[in-house]
Design an enzyme around this catalytic site. Structure first.
Site, PDB file in Angstrom:
ATOM      1  N   ASP A  94       0.857  -1.174   0.000  1.00 55.18           N
ATOM      2  CA  ASP A  94       0.000   0.000   0.000  1.00 55.18           C
ATOM      3  C   ASP A  94       0.901   1.234   0.000  1.00 55.18           C
ATOM      4  O   ASP A  94       2.074   1.144   0.361  1.00 55.18           O
ATOM      5  CB  ASP A  94      -0.892  -0.031   1.249  1.00 55.18           C
ATOM      6  CG  ASP A  94      -2.035   0.976   1.129  1.00 55.18           C
ATOM      7  OD1 ASP A  94      -2.737   1.178   2.116  1.00 55.18           O
ATOM      8  OD2 ASP A  94      -2.192   1.569   0.034  1.00 55.18           O
ATOM      9  N   ASP A 268      -7.915  -7.569   1.055  1.00 55.74           N
ATOM     10  CA  ASP A 268      -6.906  -7.705   2.117  1.00 55.74           C
ATOM     11  C   ASP A 268      -7.511  -7.197   3.413  1.00 55.74           C
ATOM     12  O   ASP A 268      -8.372  -6.291   3.384  1.00 55.74           O
ATOM     13  CB  ASP A 268      -5.663  -6.861   1.779  1.00 55.74           C
ATOM     14  CG  ASP A 268      -5.788  -5.474   2.390  1.00 55.74           C
ATOM     15  OD1 ASP A 268      -6.429  -4.615   1.746  1.00 55.74           O
ATOM     16  OD2 ASP A 268      -5.310  -5.276   3.523  1.00 55.74           O
ATOM     17  N   CYS A 306     -12.741 -27.923   9.654  1.00 57.31           N
ATOM     18  CA  CYS A 306     -11.487 -27.388   9.144  1.00 57.31           C
ATOM     19  C   CYS A 306     -10.398 -28.450   9.196  1.00 57.31           C
ATOM     20  O   CYS A 306     -10.308 -29.219  10.164  1.00 57.31           O
ATOM     21  CB  CYS A 306     -11.070 -26.185   9.999  1.00 57.31           C
ATOM     22  SG  CYS A 306      -9.531 -25.422   9.461  1.00 57.31           S
ATOM     23  N   CYS A 308      -7.081 -27.637   8.867  1.00 57.94           N
ATOM     24  CA  CYS A 308      -5.792 -26.942   8.974  1.00 57.94           C
ATOM     25  C   CYS A 308      -4.926 -27.588  10.046  1.00 57.94           C
ATOM     26  O   CYS A 308      -5.385 -28.396  10.870  1.00 57.94           O
ATOM     27  CB  CYS A 308      -6.014 -25.467   9.278  1.00 57.94           C
ATOM     28  SG  CYS A 308      -6.197 -25.047  11.025  1.00 57.94           S
ATOM     29  N   CYS A 311      -6.314 -27.321  13.576  1.00 58.61           N
ATOM     30  CA  CYS A 311      -7.520 -28.119  13.841  1.00 58.61           C
ATOM     31  C   CYS A 311      -7.255 -29.615  13.765  1.00 58.61           C
ATOM     32  O   CYS A 311      -7.975 -30.404  14.368  1.00 58.61           O
ATOM     33  CB  CYS A 311      -8.623 -27.725  12.864  1.00 58.61           C
ATOM     34  SG  CYS A 311      -9.155 -26.025  13.131  1.00 58.61           S
ATOM     35  N   HIS A 337      -5.009 -20.732  11.809  1.00 60.71           N
ATOM     36  CA  HIS A 337      -6.385 -21.176  11.502  1.00 60.71           C
ATOM     37  C   HIS A 337      -7.187 -20.065  10.806  1.00 60.71           C
ATOM     38  O   HIS A 337      -7.854 -20.296   9.785  1.00 60.71           O
ATOM     39  CB  HIS A 337      -7.122 -21.609  12.776  1.00 60.71           C
ATOM     40  CG  HIS A 337      -8.588 -21.753  12.529  1.00 60.71           C
ATOM     41  ND1 HIS A 337      -9.151 -22.855  11.912  1.00 60.71           N
ATOM     42  CD2 HIS A 337      -9.613 -20.890  12.738  1.00 60.71           C
ATOM     43  CE1 HIS A 337     -10.444 -22.683  11.768  1.00 60.71           C
ATOM     44  NE2 HIS A 337     -10.757 -21.494  12.251  1.00 60.71           N
TER      45      HIS A 337
HETATM   46  N1  LIG Z   1     -10.162   0.589   4.073  1.00 57.88           N
HETATM   47  C1  LIG Z   1      -8.989   0.987   3.466  1.00 57.88           C
HETATM   48  C2  LIG Z   1      -7.796   0.355   3.817  1.00 57.88           C
HETATM   49  C3  LIG Z   1      -6.609   0.744   3.230  1.00 57.88           C
HETATM   50  C4  LIG Z   1      -5.342   0.051   3.650  1.00 57.88           C
HETATM   51  S1  LIG Z   1      -5.176  -1.492   2.745  1.00 57.88           S
HETATM   52  C5  LIG Z   1      -3.787  -2.123   3.549  1.00 57.88           C
HETATM   53  N2  LIG Z   1      -2.607  -1.537   3.622  1.00 57.88           N
HETATM   54  C6  LIG Z   1      -1.786  -2.395   4.287  1.00 57.88           C
HETATM   55  C7  LIG Z   1      -2.511  -3.475   4.609  1.00 57.88           C
HETATM   56  N3  LIG Z   1      -3.740  -3.300   4.137  1.00 57.88           N
HETATM   57  C8  LIG Z   1      -6.588   1.779   2.249  1.00 57.88           C
HETATM   58  N4  LIG Z   1      -5.407   2.145   1.665  1.00 57.88           N
HETATM   59  C9  LIG Z   1      -5.413   3.146   0.770  1.00 57.88           C
HETATM   60  N5  LIG Z   1      -4.229   3.518   0.197  1.00 57.88           N
HETATM   61  N6  LIG Z   1      -6.535   3.816   0.401  1.00 57.88           N
HETATM   62  C10 LIG Z   1      -7.744   3.491   0.936  1.00 57.88           C
HETATM   63  O1  LIG Z   1      -8.765   4.127   0.577  1.00 57.88           O
HETATM   64  C11 LIG Z   1      -7.808   2.423   1.902  1.00 57.88           C
HETATM   65  C12 LIG Z   1      -9.014   2.013   2.510  1.00 57.88           C
HETATM   66 ZN   LIG Z   2      -8.461 -24.783  11.360  1.00 53.63          ZN
END
Ligand SMILES: Nc1cc(CSc2ncc[nH]2)c2nc(N)[nH]c(=O)c2c1
Ligand SMILES: [Zn+2]
Length: 374
Positions: A94, A268, A306, A308, A311, A337
């Protein structure tokens, strides 16, 4: 040759979901996919081999955090993030914008970038589109994110419009600062809150810059789930069908299914590993707080459905004991898990898309998990 390519394999007949593959310099990714988060160049408590055992195909890391500690120069000297953390599969980073807004109370957003204080040392820092691109270039991920503003929720329309327009100008500056487009794919991030016209404006601005993939940002920031679903319903159809779509910061099991139904390919969230560290587990029948006294003599696995490592080999009673004693192994088992649970959920989602039955799968899963009772 671009850094990544998206192969659309099948669109679901029941919904907007699609089955695809993203081909990257470090291997391919089956979509829809959940991406484990390794903020400080480690998916907390787990080794790369354990992540491979559960079929993690791509992981996330964090530009903001790695810039502060250990510094992108050290990682660059190590040969980049893949070598530094011994992960030879795809990595996405990110851009740091979100972390600045979520971690630093004191921040000043200007056209040139954001002035804020280091959330650890308090020292004054400055992050800009150019700086975020320089850091990501040094870290060497396969996919990097444009520097954006993720506005707070809720945000007024005027603020949101000005923010979208600045994020679009920042996206253009990121493209200009992009040093290795053939090795690293830069994704644009669509903003606009819950305003349909602003989401359109943001999407059109970014599509005109022809990114190899697009993220839907500004969601999972405290809005109700029906607001997120509504925004997705009018935003993902705006995005090119032949490129990946990434919903940032999502999420829980129900949001992953509902996002896939609305055409999202990548997700993510820190949730699975974060709740694992306080002893909360995701199971087929809903959440299970393994530290509760009622599990003291419960010798069943966390989740009887599960298969894994946790588990197959350990009981709720044992894991409860470890978690109560703050034993690291206990958090390794709950983390293992929970990630395995979400990765397996996405494998089942991909199978349901292949069989054109994703909405039926949603019904079955929600019923068993207990979402319909919410
Ligand atoms: N909810 C959400 C979460 C993240 C982090 S995603 C992330 N970074 C590291 C781990 N996960 C976001 N990142 C950016 N750049 N812009 C967004 O609008 C935004 C919105
Ligand atoms: Zn499990």
């Amino acid at each position: 040759m671009a850094a990544i390519s998206y192969e659309l394999i099948k669109t679901c007949q029941q919904s907007g979901a699609r089955l695809g593959k993203i081909h990257t310099p470090h291997g391919s990714i089956d979509t829809p996919i959940f991406m484990p988060v390794g903020t400080l160049a480690t998916v907390k408590t787990l080794s790369p081999n354990e992540l491979k055992d559960m079929n993690a195909q791509i992981i996330l890391s964090n530009t903001y955090h790695l810039w502060l500690r250990p510094g992108e120069d050290i990682i660059s000297e190590a040969g980049g993030l893949h070598t530094f953390m011994n992960w030879d599969r795809p990595i996405l980073t990110d851009s740091g914008g979100y972390q600045v807004f979520s971690l630093s109370k004191l921040r000043d957003i200007k056209e040139e970038g954001v002035h804020f204080r280091n959330h650890i040392s308090g020292e004054k820092l400055f992050l800009s589109p150019e700086k975020a691109m320089q850091i990501q270039n040094a870290l060497g991920p396969d996919i990097m994110m444009a520097f954006d503003e993720c506005p707070p929720y809720p945000a007024g329309r005027d603020y949101m419009k000005a923010s979208v327009e600045r994020t679009s100008r920042w996206a253009e500056r990121c493209l200009e600062a992009h040093q290795r487009p053939n090795e690293q794919a830069l994704f644009g991030i669509v903003q606009g809150g819950e305003y349909e016209d602003l989401r359109k404006q943001s999407a059109n601005d970014l599509i005109s810059l022809d990114f190899p993939g697009y993220a839907v940002g500004g969601l999972s920031v405290g809005e109700p789930k029906d607001v997120m679903n509504r925004v997705l319903e009018f935003t993902t159809p705006l995005l090119p069908k032949d490129k990946p779509r990434y919903l940032m910061g999502v999420g829980s099991a129900d949001s992953l299914i509902d996002g896939a139904i609305r055409g999202i390919d990548m997700f993510d969230c820190v949730l699975p590993t974060r709740i694992a560290r306080n002893g909360t587990c995701m199971t087929t029948n809903g959440r299970l707080v393994v530290r509760n006294a009622k599990y003291a003599r419960d010798f069943k696995p966390i989740d009887e459905h599960c298969d894994c490592y946790a588990c197959r080999n350990y009981s709720r009673a044992y894991i409860r004991h470890l978690v109560k004693c703050n034993e690291t192994f206990g958090f390794r088992l709950t983390s293992y898990h929970n990630l395995h649970f979400l990765l397996t959920l996405m494998q089942r989602v991909r199978k349901a898309i292949l069989e054109d039955r994703l909405l039926d799968f949603r019904e079955e899963f929600f019923e068993q998990y207990g979402f319909n009772k919410e």
